[in-house]
Design a protein around this motif. Structure first.
Motif, short mmCIF file in Angstrom:
data_model
loop_
_atom_site.label_atom_id
_atom_site.label_comp_id
_atom_site.label_asym_id
_atom_site.label_seq_id
_atom_site.Cartn_x
_atom_site.Cartn_y
_atom_site.Cartn_z
N GLY A 170 -5.57 -0.94 9.88
CA GLY A 170 -6.02 0.43 9.62
C GLY A 170 -7.37 0.77 10.21
O GLY A 170 -7.90 1.85 9.96
N ARG A 200 -16.21 0.52 8.03
CA ARG A 200 -15.01 0.03 7.35
C ARG A 200 -15.06 -1.48 7.30
O ARG A 200 -15.52 -2.13 8.24
CB ARG A 200 -13.75 0.48 8.09
N ALA A 260 -3.02 2.47 13.62
CA ALA A 260 -2.17 3.20 12.69
C ALA A 260 -1.21 4.13 13.43
O ALA A 260 -0.04 4.27 13.06
CB ALA A 260 -3.02 3.99 11.71
N HIS A 317 0.83 -1.20 0.00
CA HIS A 317 0.00 0.00 0.00
C HIS A 317 0.87 1.26 0.00
O HIS A 317 2.10 1.18 0.05
CB HIS A 317 -0.92 0.00 1.22
N ARG A 357 -2.67 -0.19 6.45
CA ARG A 357 -3.80 0.01 5.55
C ARG A 357 -4.73 -1.19 5.49
O ARG A 357 -5.83 -1.09 4.96
CB ARG A 357 -3.29 0.33 4.13
#
Length: 656
Positions: free
Chosen positions: A295, A556, A404, A286, A291
């Motif tokens: 993430g 997400r 993160a 990424h 990610r």
């Protein structure tokens, strides 16, 4: 099943010497504790001279007690300009002091200001009194104390290390014969490095015989204080006394490693290797770190409580406690900026039977309240600030972390030793001229190094060409509830689902669990499932969430990598080709019998426990590479060994 810890009882003789009422014996000579440590253990092992010019030197002690021997060894290391680069001190203790008693006994009995200062640092870092391994770091990680809380008869046989010096310092053989048993000396022989030395204040005949029977040569020399004699010597077996050699550092021309993947597993490995002076090149497909599943906006961390103190519970306990210490160190490097929440975490039982079982487990193992304590529905409601379906467990040091941000902090700590490459899609690995060459999907060389750590979750098994690594993908959808849409929470609450109050007023809920589902789009049904599970735990949670709101929620989707036994894959990878060639001979093999792929390591399949497993997993990898004492006992390390599925297949005769 792990036995609960019984702390030491602090008591003093009339002359002020601390002693143990349990064993009716003193912790040190009345002539002087510091002088005894210097004479018997440092001088008896020819220290500091023997560690000079060494990269790593390891001392193994039987019986930590007040920690005087460690403090004197630490002080001698500090004072030596030719000291080894890293000093490891490993010690067992069946009955550790509480933190308050350790402070008290050291304050009353240590007259030297320098040693008293070190004792204060030790007391500040003193771990919670729960069974297992506790790794404490001092002087920027150059001095590492690994405390093994538990019976030495059970813990010494499962340590994995190469000892350079032994401090045999249990209570007197007449008072505590178990720590001087033949089995103890057999364990010491298994752990001894070449020409490892030992010393002990005792000169009893049964100790002399046990030493000789296990390959040690001794001398009887003048004792300390009122003791007429003591023993000192070294390991020099005249015959083979062990099946496996203790661990040694990986032989490399250059201390350079390539880490593939920059999620929680990869970034932890970067930090632990660079802390030891390794140069690391990270490769990430990424455009930035964290990610993938790492993430997510937040992840929760907490220990795992089980009625039988299962393997998962013991590994998670060690990982949780070690992660807290490493995160604190990272926060200090960043000027005290917190990486995590600090209100604790509440785990709600799924029903009354589970609540009762967990309460029984907490009482059975005698966990300190600072680690976990059971709460009824009323206390749980007070902690959460909202009505709850029932009680459960409260973890004062649990909480949530922004993964993160943690990954970024670990990479920042690596400094100039880290070279980062993004948008680098790794296609294959090849061993060429004692180094690993890493190629991208177009066949272009991305880098070469003697060590490669594959920390790329779902891609790891393919890149390492592992046939015996049954990993699967779990789709997890998170839901982000906007401020004011639900009742506010004072801390994270988990159970069949979870609800995490983030700093911006948003509440994170989740996560769905869908096996081998590759769809990355958000689904209203997933949001509804997350919310329904949370409402089952928190009856007053729903406020302004009708169907229209749910359909438009943000969230997400991430994909967790898991194994069939739900344990991670951490350690040096096996050479499966060599195993297939020798399959018949290896039908009854143990992990140490396998040929390993030189310089190739794995850290993947962390599932939903990456936060509590990644840091400890990285420390285990770095210790294996450097030939240092492992932070986990060997039996637990084998339970997360990437070769465990190959071992099972060999035993079943299905490897061809």
């Amino acid at each position: 099943m792990t036995d609960p810890l019984i702390p030491a009882v602090l008591a003093f003789r009339d002359n002020g010497t601390p002693y143990s009422p349990l064993y009716n014996d003193i912790y040190h000579s009345a002539v002087g504790s510091l002088e005894q440590a210097q004479y018997v253990f440092l001088r008896g092992n020819a220290l500091p001279g023997r560690w000079q010019g060494r990269r790593v030197f390891t001392v193994l002690e039987t019986g930590f007690g007040m920690g005087i021997n460690f403090l004197m060894t630490w002080a001698a290391w500090r004072a030596d300009p030719e000291r080894c680069a890293r000093l490891h001190f490993v010690s067992t203790e069946k009955h550790p002091f509480t933190q308050a008693d350790l402070r008290s006994v050291c304050a009353k009995t240590i007259p030297d200001p320098e040693i008293a200062s070190l004792a204060a640092m030790l007391a500040d870092a003193w771990p919670m009194l729960v069974p297992g391994s506790h790794r404490l770091e001092f002087d920027g990680g150059q001095v590492t104390l690994t405390l093994i809380f538990g019976d030495a008869a059970a813990t010494l046989p499962v340590l994995r290390l190469r000892a350079d010096a032994f401090y045999l310092d249990g209570f007197a053989p007449a008072r505590n014969p178990d720590i001087w048993s033949p089995a103890i000396f057999k364990s010491l022989a298994r752990l001894a490095g070449e020409e490892a030395t030992f010393s002990t204040y005792s000169s009893a005949g049964e100790i002399k015989r046990a030493l000789l029977q296990n390959g040690f040569v001794y001398q009887k020399i003048d004792g300390f204080g009122w003791k007429r004699a003591m023993l000192a010597g070294h390991f020099s077996p005249r015959w083979r006394v062990r099946r496996y050699e203790p661990p040694a550092p990986l032989a490399v021309d250059e201390r350079h490693a390539i880490v593939i993947g920059t999620g929680l597993a990869g970034c932890a490995a970067i930090e632990r290797l660079t802390a030891r002076g390794w140069r690391v090149t990270s490769l990430e497909r990424h455009a930035a770190v964290a990610r993938g599943a790492s993430g997510n906006p937040a992840g929760v961390f907490h220990p795992l409580i089980s009625r039988d103190d299962s393997v998962a519970s013991r590994i998670t306990r060690a990982g949780f406690l070690y992660a807290l210490r490493r995160w604190e160190a990272l926060e200090r490097l960043d000027g005290g900026k917190r990486l995590r929440s600090d209100a604790g975490l509440l785990q709600i039982a799924s029903d009354d039977a589970e609540a009762h079982a967990i309460r029984e487990a907490i009482e059975r193992f005698g966990y300190p309240s600072g680690y976990v304590h059971a709460v009824d529905a009323g206390e749980a409601q007070r902690l959460a600030g909202t009505p709850l379906a029932r009680g459960g467990s409260f973890f004062p040091h649990g909480g949530w972390v922004d993964p993160a941000a943690l990954c970024a902090s670990q990479c920042a700590a690596a400094g100039d030793l880290l070279t980062r490459r993004f948008d680098a899609e790794v296609g294959r690995l090849e061993r060429i001229d004692n180094q690993w060459s890493v190629f991208d999907t177009a066949g272009q060389l991305l880098g070469r190094a003697p060590v490669v750590i594959v920390a790329s979750a779902h891609e790891a098994a393919r890149l390492a060409s592992l046939r015996y690594a049954p990993t699967r993908s779990i789709r997890g959808q998170l839901s982000l509830l906007p401020p004011g849409s639900v009742a506010p929470l004072a801390l994270p609450v988990i159970g069949d689902g979870y609800a995490v109050p983030l700093a911006d007023g948003v509440t994170l809920t989740g996560a769905t669990y869908e096996l081998d589902d590759p769809d990355a789009t958000l689904r209203p049904d997933g949001h509804r499932e997350n919310i329904e599970r949370v409402i089952a735990m928190l009856p007053g949670f729903q406020r302004n969430l009708d169907s229209a709101h749910i359909a438009n929620l943000d969230g997400r989707v991430a994909f967790r990598c898991v194994t069939s036994d739900r344990m991670p894959m951490i350690g040096q990878l096996a050479d499966e080709t060599a195993a297939a060639r020798d399959a018949q001979r290896l039908r009854g093999a143990w992990p140490l019998d396998l040929t390993r792929s030189e310089g190739l390591y794995g850290a993947f399949a962390y599932g939903s426990r990456g936060l509590v497993w990644a840091t400890l997993g990285a420390e285990l990898l770095a210790s294996q590479i450097e030939g240092e004492p492992w932070p986990l006992t060997q039996d637990l390390a084998e339970d997360i060994d990437p070769a465990r599925f190959l071992i099972r297949a060999l035993r079943q005769g299905t490897v061809s």
